[in-house]
Design a protein around this motif. Structure first.
Motif, PDB file in Angstrom:
ATOM      1  N   LYS A   5       0.832  -1.202   0.000  1.00  0.00           N
ATOM      2  CA  LYS A   5       0.000   0.000   0.000  1.00  0.00           C
ATOM      3  C   LYS A   5       0.862   1.246   0.000  1.00  0.00           C
ATOM      4  CE  LYS A   5      -3.905  -2.142   2.401  1.00  0.00           C
ATOM      5  NZ  LYS A   5      -4.835  -2.064   3.552  1.00  0.00           N
ATOM      6  N   HIS A  10      -3.619   3.115   0.085  1.00  0.00           N
ATOM      7  CA  HIS A  10      -4.229   2.551  -1.111  1.00  0.00           C
ATOM      8  C   HIS A  10      -3.412   1.361  -1.610  1.00  0.00           C
ATOM      9  CE1 HIS A  10      -5.331   6.977  -1.444  1.00  0.00           C
ATOM     10  NE2 HIS A  10      -6.463   6.359  -1.135  1.00  0.00           N
ATOM     11  N   ARG A  89      -9.995   1.595  -8.001  1.00  0.00           N
ATOM     12  CA  ARG A  89      -9.307   2.897  -7.988  1.00  0.00           C
ATOM     13  C   ARG A  89      -8.277   2.974  -9.111  1.00  0.00           C
ATOM     14  NH1 ARG A  89      -4.617   5.294  -5.923  1.00  0.00           N
ATOM     15  NH2 ARG A  89      -3.810   3.203  -5.485  1.00  0.00           N
ATOM     16  N   LEU A 115     -13.557   9.764  -8.315  1.00  0.00           N
ATOM     17  CA  LEU A 115     -12.482   9.027  -7.661  1.00  0.00           C
ATOM     18  C   LEU A 115     -12.089   9.700  -6.351  1.00  0.00           C
ATOM     19  CD1 LEU A 115     -10.564   6.625  -7.952  1.00  0.00           C
ATOM     20  CD2 LEU A 115      -9.045   8.073  -9.290  1.00  0.00           C
ATOM     21  N   SER A 116     -11.981  11.031  -6.371  1.00  0.00           N
ATOM     22  CA  SER A 116     -11.620  11.763  -5.157  1.00  0.00           C
ATOM     23  C   SER A 116     -12.726  11.699  -4.103  1.00  0.00           C
ATOM     24  CB  SER A 116     -11.305  13.224  -5.496  1.00  0.00           C
ATOM     25  OG  SER A 116     -10.111  13.311  -6.249  1.00  0.00           O
ATOM     26  N   ARG A 118     -14.522   9.154  -3.506  1.00  0.00           N
ATOM     27  CA  ARG A 118     -14.423   7.832  -2.877  1.00  0.00           C
ATOM     28  C   ARG A 118     -13.091   7.638  -2.159  1.00  0.00           C
ATOM     29  NH1 ARG A 118     -15.622   1.979  -5.844  1.00  0.00           N
ATOM     30  NH2 ARG A 118     -15.417   0.695  -3.944  1.00  0.00           N
ATOM     31  N   TYR A 119     -12.035   8.229  -2.726  1.00  0.00           N
ATOM     32  CA  TYR A 119     -10.687   8.082  -2.157  1.00  0.00           C
ATOM     33  C   TYR A 119     -10.089   9.476  -1.952  1.00  0.00           C
ATOM     34  CZ  TYR A 119     -11.340   3.381  -4.101  1.00  0.00           C
ATOM     35  OH  TYR A 119     -11.836   2.137  -4.425  1.00  0.00           O
ATOM     36  N   ARG A 121      -7.924  10.760  -0.143  1.00  0.00           N
ATOM     37  CA  ARG A 121      -6.492  10.921   0.096  1.00  0.00           C
ATOM     38  C   ARG A 121      -5.638  10.468  -1.091  1.00  0.00           C
ATOM     39  NH1 ARG A 121      -5.684   8.945   6.426  1.00  0.00           N
ATOM     40  NH2 ARG A 121      -7.041  10.530   7.361  1.00  0.00           N
ATOM     41  N   ASP A 122      -6.253  10.245  -2.212  1.00  0.00           N
ATOM     42  CA  ASP A 122      -5.494   9.905  -3.421  1.00  0.00           C
ATOM     43  C   ASP A 122      -4.937  11.207  -3.994  1.00  0.00           C
ATOM     44  OD1 ASP A 122      -4.610   9.281  -6.015  1.00  0.00           O
ATOM     45  OD2 ASP A 122      -6.106   7.690  -6.243  1.00  0.00           O
TER      46      ASP A 122
END
Length: 450
Positions: A5, A10, A89, A115-116, A118-119, A121-122
């Protein structure tokens, strides 16, 4: 065996320890705009050829520079990433990159937006989306894409400085200058190499015509944002604009000849800054000598690339300045083909703004000032639709005002100058423009400034 990860938690399909380290370092370089992130991500790919996100990251590196030659490389990276497989992702990253490769800018931005959500911290999804918002001129999303994820971030997390820097720029583009400046300064305080944070505060100073403060801001630690930085030219460009506002044209030319042109202008985004700076100088009556010729030589291979109208507009400026009529016509024909290309984003960029903006600049260059006024007035309030920042698109307003003066339209010139002074009450440039417009409004013969 569970996949490794990243620092935000992730999963990274196909990663190894060595590849993960290189991948993380590439992310840091990209967030700060320093080093050679392509070389670094290549080390990740060499260590782990099946690492999906390494291929996605390399694709983004080649897509976000708007370089025509980068498109085939980006496509190969996308295809290789797709062959590696991955989770939802990772697949979303590749899909967004593919849509951008296809010229579907806004769709790519929406995929990254989801995408942001849902995630949050990407960091790569945020930065890629933020850059797409910039290239599509979406000021609100420049701010709100970042605002949505702020609760998920805090100072201990790697990359938090970059989130603040991006938020600062979005705030500035939405006119929230005090908050933007505070956020940008905090970004730089956390990471002195964050070129985007330095850039955001420079934009605040530019939009408020605070030239002295802008010079002080950028010169307090030039090494932080210029050494080993692939974003340095743009920040040098901002420094040059501050000196231009003060009337220090010798210093502006010195910056152009040194820091701006010193990198030999091999990158499209740097060539945009060079064109914009020389055009401003010419508008204000500065003899730029043979500098247009060298810049036009750099633009020549890209005159008909047709992948982004904002680039073409700046290429045309160089060809006008250098007097290269064949190249001027080639750019116009390319923009016309783009504009006729249907409902895609590339066609819309050209049709809505790019083509009329180019026709206006050409009219100005040919001394058809009334035509330039007509065309520029038609697009000035929609110019964000083909990308760039407020500071970059200010060239439209500057050219419009000068075209009105040269066309002998004193009332319009005076109105535009007063409008500018109301928005930017500080600095010397608005007052110099007002003096010139006042002469035109009095019916005086005002000689061409260039």
């Amino acid at each position: 065996m569970a996949p490794l990860k990243d620092s935000a938690g992730h999963a990274l399909t196909g990663a190894t320890g060595v590849a993960l380290d290189a991948f993380e370092h590439t992310g840091h370089q990209l967030r700060c705009f320093i080093g050679d992130p392509v070389a670094t991500v290549d080390r990740a790919i060499e260590a782990a050829p099946g690492m999906t996100m390494a291929h996605a990251l390399k694709a983004w590196l080649y897509l976000l520079g708007t370089e025509p030659d980068g498109l085939p490389v980006a496509r190969a990276c996308i295809e290789q990433g797709e062959r590696c497989g991955g989770d939802a992702r990772e697949r979303a990253h590749l899909l967004a990159a593919r849509r951008l490769y296809e010229g579907r800018w806004r769709e790519a931005g929406r995929i990254l937006e989801d995408l942001s959500a849902r995630y949050p911290r990407d960091a790569l999804a945020l930065q890629a989306g933020h850059q797409i918002d910039f290239f599509t001129g979406d000021s609100r999303m420049l701010r709100d894409r970042i605002a949505r994820v702020l609760p998920a971030w805090s100072e201990p997390l790697p990359g938090y400085h970059a989130v603040l820097g991006m938020y600062a720029f979005g705030l500035e583009e939405c006119g929230e200058y005090d908050a933007a400046e505070a956020c940008g300064r905090r970004s730089v305080a956390l990471e002195r190499r964050d070129g985007w944070g330095w850039h955001a505060v420079a934009h605040v100073c530019e939009m408020r015509n605070r030239a002295d403060e802008g010079i002080a801001w950028l010169t307090q630690d030039c090494a932080a944002w210029s050494e080993d930085s692939f974003f340095a030219v743009h920040n040098w460009w901002h420094l040059a604009l501050f000196h231009l506002d003060r009337g220090d044209t010798d210093q502006v030319l010195a910056l152009y000849d040194g820091a701006v042109r010193g990198g030999q202008l091999g990158v499209v985004l740097d060539m945009i800054d060079a064109s914009a700076l020389l055009w401003r100088l010419a508008l204000l009556g500065t003899d730029v000598g043979d500098r247009w010729q060298a810049l036009a030589d750099r633009w020549a291979p890209l005159a008909t690339a047709g992948n982004y109208a904002f680039n073409d507009w700046h290429a045309l400026m160089a060809f006008i300045g250098a007097g290269r009529r064949d190249a001027q016509q080639a750019v116009l024909e390319s923009l016309r083909r783009q504009a006729a290309g249907g409902a895609g984003d590339i066609a819309r960029f050209a049709r809505e703004v790019g083509l009329p903006a180019a026709e206006a600049m050409l009219a100005f260059g040919q001394g058809r000032y009334r035509d330039a006024v007509r065309l520029l007035r038609g697009i000035r309030h929609e110019a964000n639709r083909f990308g760039g920042s407020h500071a970059q698109r200010d060239l439209i307003d500057l050219t419009l005002l000068e075209a009105a003066v040269r066309a002998g339209d004193g009332p319009l010139a005076m109105a535009l100058a007063q409008e500018r002074l109301a928005r930017r009450p500080h600095g010397q440039l608005p007052r110099r423009l007002l003096e010139r417009a006042t002469q035109a409004a009095r019916g005086c013969r005002v000689p061409a400034a260039a």
